[in-house]
Design a protein around this motif. Structure first.
Motif, PDB file in Angstrom:
ATOM      1  N   TYR A 167       0.247   1.268  16.288  1.00  0.00           N
ATOM      2  CA  TYR A 167       0.959   0.649  15.167  1.00  0.00           C
ATOM      3  C   TYR A 167      -0.018   0.227  14.069  1.00  0.00           C
ATOM      4  CZ  TYR A 167       4.350  -2.216  12.662  1.00  0.00           C
ATOM      5  OH  TYR A 167       5.177  -2.740  11.703  1.00  0.00           O
ATOM      6  N   LEU A 168      -1.132  -0.391  14.452  1.00  0.00           N
ATOM      7  CA  LEU A 168      -2.120  -0.796  13.452  1.00  0.00           C
ATOM      8  C   LEU A 168      -2.696   0.420  12.738  1.00  0.00           C
ATOM      9  CD1 LEU A 168      -3.950  -3.653  15.391  1.00  0.00           C
ATOM     10  CD2 LEU A 168      -2.405  -3.902  13.432  1.00  0.00           C
ATOM     11  N   LEU A 174      -0.508   4.165   6.187  1.00  0.00           N
ATOM     12  CA  LEU A 174       0.422   3.957   5.080  1.00  0.00           C
ATOM     13  C   LEU A 174      -0.248   3.183   3.945  1.00  0.00           C
ATOM     14  CD1 LEU A 174       3.692   3.079   7.042  1.00  0.00           C
ATOM     15  CD2 LEU A 174       3.093   5.267   5.975  1.00  0.00           C
ATOM     16  N   LEU A 175      -1.087   2.216   4.290  1.00  0.00           N
ATOM     17  CA  LEU A 175      -1.763   1.425   3.267  1.00  0.00           C
ATOM     18  C   LEU A 175      -2.738   2.283   2.459  1.00  0.00           C
ATOM     19  CD1 LEU A 175      -2.133  -1.466   2.117  1.00  0.00           C
ATOM     20  CD2 LEU A 175      -3.986  -1.768   3.778  1.00  0.00           C
ATOM     21  N   ALA A 176      -3.280   3.324   3.079  1.00  0.00           N
ATOM     22  CA  ALA A 176      -4.230   4.205   2.390  1.00  0.00           C
ATOM     23  C   ALA A 176      -3.552   5.104   1.351  1.00  0.00           C
ATOM     24  CB  ALA A 176      -4.976   5.064   3.402  1.00  0.00           C
ATOM     25  N   LEU A 177      -2.224   5.182   1.385  1.00  0.00           N
ATOM     26  CA  LEU A 177      -1.487   5.976   0.406  1.00  0.00           C
ATOM     27  C   LEU A 177      -1.470   5.261  -0.939  1.00  0.00           C
ATOM     28  CD1 LEU A 177       1.637   6.845   2.604  1.00  0.00           C
ATOM     29  CD2 LEU A 177      -0.249   8.401   2.043  1.00  0.00           C
ATOM     30  N   PRO A 178      -1.235   5.964  -2.028  1.00  0.00           N
ATOM     31  CA  PRO A 178      -1.017   5.280  -3.301  1.00  0.00           C
ATOM     32  C   PRO A 178       0.184   4.331  -3.200  1.00  0.00           C
ATOM     33  CG  PRO A 178      -1.340   7.641  -3.629  1.00  0.00           C
ATOM     34  CD  PRO A 178      -1.193   7.431  -2.153  1.00  0.00           C
ATOM     35  N   ASP A 179       0.166   3.284  -3.985  1.00  0.00           N
ATOM     36  CA  ASP A 179       1.288   2.341  -3.989  1.00  0.00           C
ATOM     37  C   ASP A 179       2.549   3.053  -4.471  1.00  0.00           C
ATOM     38  OD1 ASP A 179       2.233  -0.350  -3.594  1.00  0.00           O
ATOM     39  OD2 ASP A 179       2.437  -0.479  -5.773  1.00  0.00           O
ATOM     40  N   MET A 180       3.656   2.779  -3.821  1.00  0.00           N
ATOM     41  CA  MET A 180       4.923   3.422  -4.176  1.00  0.00           C
ATOM     42  C   MET A 180       6.083   2.539  -3.741  1.00  0.00           C
ATOM     43  SD  MET A 180       4.951   6.504  -1.303  1.00  0.00           S
ATOM     44  CE  MET A 180       3.192   6.825  -1.428  1.00  0.00           C
ATOM     45  N   GLU A 191       9.807  -2.520  -4.441  1.00  0.00           N
ATOM     46  CA  GLU A 191       9.270  -1.707  -5.525  1.00  0.00           C
ATOM     47  C   GLU A 191       7.825  -1.317  -5.289  1.00  0.00           C
ATOM     48  OE1 GLU A 191      10.682  -0.328  -8.338  1.00  0.00           O
ATOM     49  OE2 GLU A 191      12.479  -0.841  -7.195  1.00  0.00           O
ATOM     50  N   SER A 192       7.135  -2.045  -4.403  1.00  0.00           N
ATOM     51  CA  SER A 192       5.707  -1.825  -4.183  1.00  0.00           C
ATOM     52  C   SER A 192       5.423  -1.854  -2.687  1.00  0.00           C
ATOM     53  CB  SER A 192       4.911  -2.922  -4.906  1.00  0.00           C
ATOM     54  OG  SER A 192       3.534  -2.689  -4.821  1.00  0.00           O
ATOM     55  N   SER A 193       4.764  -0.819  -2.177  1.00  0.00           N
ATOM     56  CA  SER A 193       4.528  -0.715  -0.735  1.00  0.00           C
ATOM     57  C   SER A 193       3.306  -1.494  -0.266  1.00  0.00           C
ATOM     58  CB  SER A 193       4.361   0.762  -0.341  1.00  0.00           C
ATOM     59  OG  SER A 193       3.273   1.360  -1.033  1.00  0.00           O
ATOM     60  N   GLN A 194       2.229  -1.504  -1.050  1.00  0.00           N
ATOM     61  CA  GLN A 194       0.962  -2.012  -0.542  1.00  0.00           C
ATOM     62  C   GLN A 194       0.960  -3.507  -0.230  1.00  0.00           C
ATOM     63  OE1 GLN A 194      -2.341  -0.511  -2.868  1.00  0.00           O
ATOM     64  NE2 GLN A 194      -2.174   1.485  -1.890  1.00  0.00           N
ATOM     65  N   PRO A 195       1.564  -4.367  -1.046  1.00  0.00           N
ATOM     66  CA  PRO A 195       1.588  -5.790  -0.673  1.00  0.00           C
ATOM     67  C   PRO A 195       2.320  -6.031   0.656  1.00  0.00           C
ATOM     68  CG  PRO A 195       2.111  -5.536  -2.994  1.00  0.00           C
ATOM     69  CD  PRO A 195       2.120  -4.164  -2.407  1.00  0.00           C
ATOM     70  N   LEU A 196       3.412  -5.324   0.881  1.00  0.00           N
ATOM     71  CA  LEU A 196       4.165  -5.502   2.121  1.00  0.00           C
ATOM     72  C   LEU A 196       3.371  -4.984   3.316  1.00  0.00           C
ATOM     73  CD1 LEU A 196       6.804  -6.474   3.388  1.00  0.00           C
ATOM     74  CD2 LEU A 196       7.774  -4.206   2.957  1.00  0.00           C
ATOM     75  N   GLN A 198       0.105  -4.751   3.539  1.00  0.00           N
ATOM     76  CA  GLN A 198      -1.001  -5.677   3.773  1.00  0.00           C
ATOM     77  C   GLN A 198      -0.515  -6.918   4.501  1.00  0.00           C
ATOM     78  OE1 GLN A 198      -4.338  -4.987   2.910  1.00  0.00           O
ATOM     79  NE2 GLN A 198      -4.585  -6.697   4.340  1.00  0.00           N
ATOM     80  N   MET A 199       0.665  -7.410   4.146  1.00  0.00           N
ATOM     81  CA  MET A 199       1.228  -8.565   4.829  1.00  0.00           C
ATOM     82  C   MET A 199       1.507  -8.252   6.295  1.00  0.00           C
ATOM     83  SD  MET A 199       4.258  -9.945   6.157  1.00  0.00           S
ATOM     84  CE  MET A 199       5.672  -9.225   5.328  1.00  0.00           C
ATOM     85  N   TYR A 200       1.991  -7.042   6.567  1.00  0.00           N
ATOM     86  CA  TYR A 200       2.262  -6.642   7.948  1.00  0.00           C
ATOM     87  C   TYR A 200       0.981  -6.625   8.781  1.00  0.00           C
ATOM     88  CZ  TYR A 200       7.177  -5.351   8.496  1.00  0.00           C
ATOM     89  OH  TYR A 200       8.526  -5.391   8.678  1.00  0.00           O
ATOM     90  N   ILE A 201      -0.093  -6.092   8.210  1.00  0.00           N
ATOM     91  CA  ILE A 201      -1.367  -6.033   8.925  1.00  0.00           C
ATOM     92  C   ILE A 201      -1.896  -7.443   9.185  1.00  0.00           C
ATOM     93  CG2 ILE A 201      -3.790  -5.331   8.737  1.00  0.00           C
ATOM     94  CD1 ILE A 201      -2.721  -2.858   7.145  1.00  0.00           C
ATOM     95  N   GLU A 202      -1.839  -8.302   8.172  1.00  0.00           N
ATOM     96  CA  GLU A 202      -2.315  -9.676   8.336  1.00  0.00           C
ATOM     97  C   GLU A 202      -1.477 -10.426   9.367  1.00  0.00           C
ATOM     98  OE1 GLU A 202      -2.176 -11.210   4.394  1.00  0.00           O
ATOM     99  OE2 GLU A 202      -3.939 -10.063   3.715  1.00  0.00           O
ATOM    100  N   HIS A 203      -0.172 -10.167   9.375  1.00  0.00           N
ATOM    101  CA  HIS A 203       0.701 -10.821  10.362  1.00  0.00           C
ATOM    102  C   HIS A 203       0.307 -10.414  11.776  1.00  0.00           C
ATOM    103  CE1 HIS A 203       4.335 -12.227  12.380  1.00  0.00           C
ATOM    104  NE2 HIS A 203       4.419 -11.022  12.933  1.00  0.00           N
ATOM    105  N   ARG A 204       0.047  -9.139  11.987  1.00  0.00           N
ATOM    106  CA  ARG A 204      -0.331  -8.674  13.331  1.00  0.00           C
ATOM    107  C   ARG A 204      -1.663  -9.276  13.766  1.00  0.00           C
ATOM    108  NH1 ARG A 204       3.855  -6.979  16.399  1.00  0.00           N
ATOM    109  NH2 ARG A 204       5.365  -6.085  14.969  1.00  0.00           N
ATOM    110  N   GLN A 205      -2.609  -9.366  12.852  1.00  0.00           N
ATOM    111  CA  GLN A 205      -3.891  -9.965  13.197  1.00  0.00           C
ATOM    112  C   GLN A 205      -3.735 -11.455  13.501  1.00  0.00           C
ATOM    113  OE1 GLN A 205      -6.464  -8.270  13.876  1.00  0.00           O
ATOM    114  NE2 GLN A 205      -5.970  -6.288  12.959  1.00  0.00           N
TER     115      GLN A 205
END
Length: 261
Positions: A167-168, A174-180, A191-196, A198-205
């Motif tokens: 999952y990580l 997905l984070l390595a993709l351009p924002d979309m 409207e924007s993928s990267q902030p969400l 990043q939040m998912y990754i930080e939540h898991r950590q």
């Protein structure tokens, strides 16, 4: 009728709300933006028919479904496959052959051209081993995440089929993709993928840090601990209806920490 959320993209939410499905399962209809409106008979690619609910499936079947794509095997995404196939006779493609109808399994990285849309397949295991995301290519790309990323809250990992390591890795891919724009199977559009992401990754950590702290408090190692021993430490205010989901996630976290202390 579906709601148009972007040129060439409509969404129809199935009436199956719950603590796990949020407002219900989002079925997405991709069509040629040049068609303008999404009218009955418009050629479409359907992402996730949703559960076997006649009213929902009939509302989808009024369109000319050229292809059905499945994000993963759970019944709130796949339950309607056979009923819709009888209505629309459209081929169905999934990562697992048992969910395909008259079409091959999905291949990571392939690009599918149908109904005026170009759609790339990305393998993103973790929620389940067969989870995939789809990118609608074009001047502005759109990411369809199934249950890998939800519109609100976080998703469960169905351990041992889904693993936290996978999952990580999928979130990082997905984070390595351009924002979309990001379109989940449950919950709101983004409207924007990267902030969400990043939040998912930080939540898991952060969850992993909580589990590590709980294990230290209990004087235990991850490999010797049952998820039930950690529930009240990691999820102190847990809704009783979510105990099963939290237990699955703790199993995945304990397995991860047994390999990655």
């Amino acid at each position: 009728m579906p709601t148009i959320i972007a040129p060439g993209i409509g969404v129809l939410c199935a009436p199956n709300p719950s603590e796990m499905t949020l407002d219900g399962t989002n079925s997405y209809l991709l069509f040629d933006p040049a068609a303008g409106e999404l009218a009955p008979g418009t050629p479409v690619v359907l992402i996730d028919p949703g559960p076997e609910l006649e009213e929902h499936l009939q509302a989808l079947a009024v369109f000319d479904i050229q292809l059905v794509l499945i994000t993963h095997r759970h019944a709130d995404h796949t339950g309607g496959i056979d009923a819709l196939y009888r209505m629309a006779a459209a081929p169905v493609r999934a990562k697992l052959p048992e969910y395909c109808r008259d079409a091959p399994v999905l291949a990571d990285g392939e690009v599918i051209h149908a109904a005026g849309a170009s759609i790339q397949v990305l393998s993103t295991p973790g929620h389940t081993s067969d989870s995939v995301c789809f990118i609608r290519q074009g001047e502005r790309a759109h990411l369809f995440t199934g249950d890998t990323v939800l519109g609100r809250g976080t998703t469960i990992l169905e351990h041992p089929d889904g693993t936290l390591a996978d999952y990580l890795d999928s979130l990082q891919r997905l984070l390595a993709l351009p924002d979309m724009a990001l379109h989940p199977a449950h919950g709101e559009q983004h409207e924007s993928s990267q902030p969400l992401l990043q939040m998912y990754i930080e939540h898991r950590q952060s969850r992993l840090d909580q589990v590590r702290a709980a294990l230290q408090k209990l004087g235990k190692a991850g490999a010797d601990t049952q998820p039930a021993e950690l529930l009240e430490h990691v999820y102190p205010d847990l809704d009783a209806r979510l105990v099963g989901a939290a237990t699955h996630s703790l199993e995945a976290q304990l397995h991860y920490l047994s390999v990655n202390p």
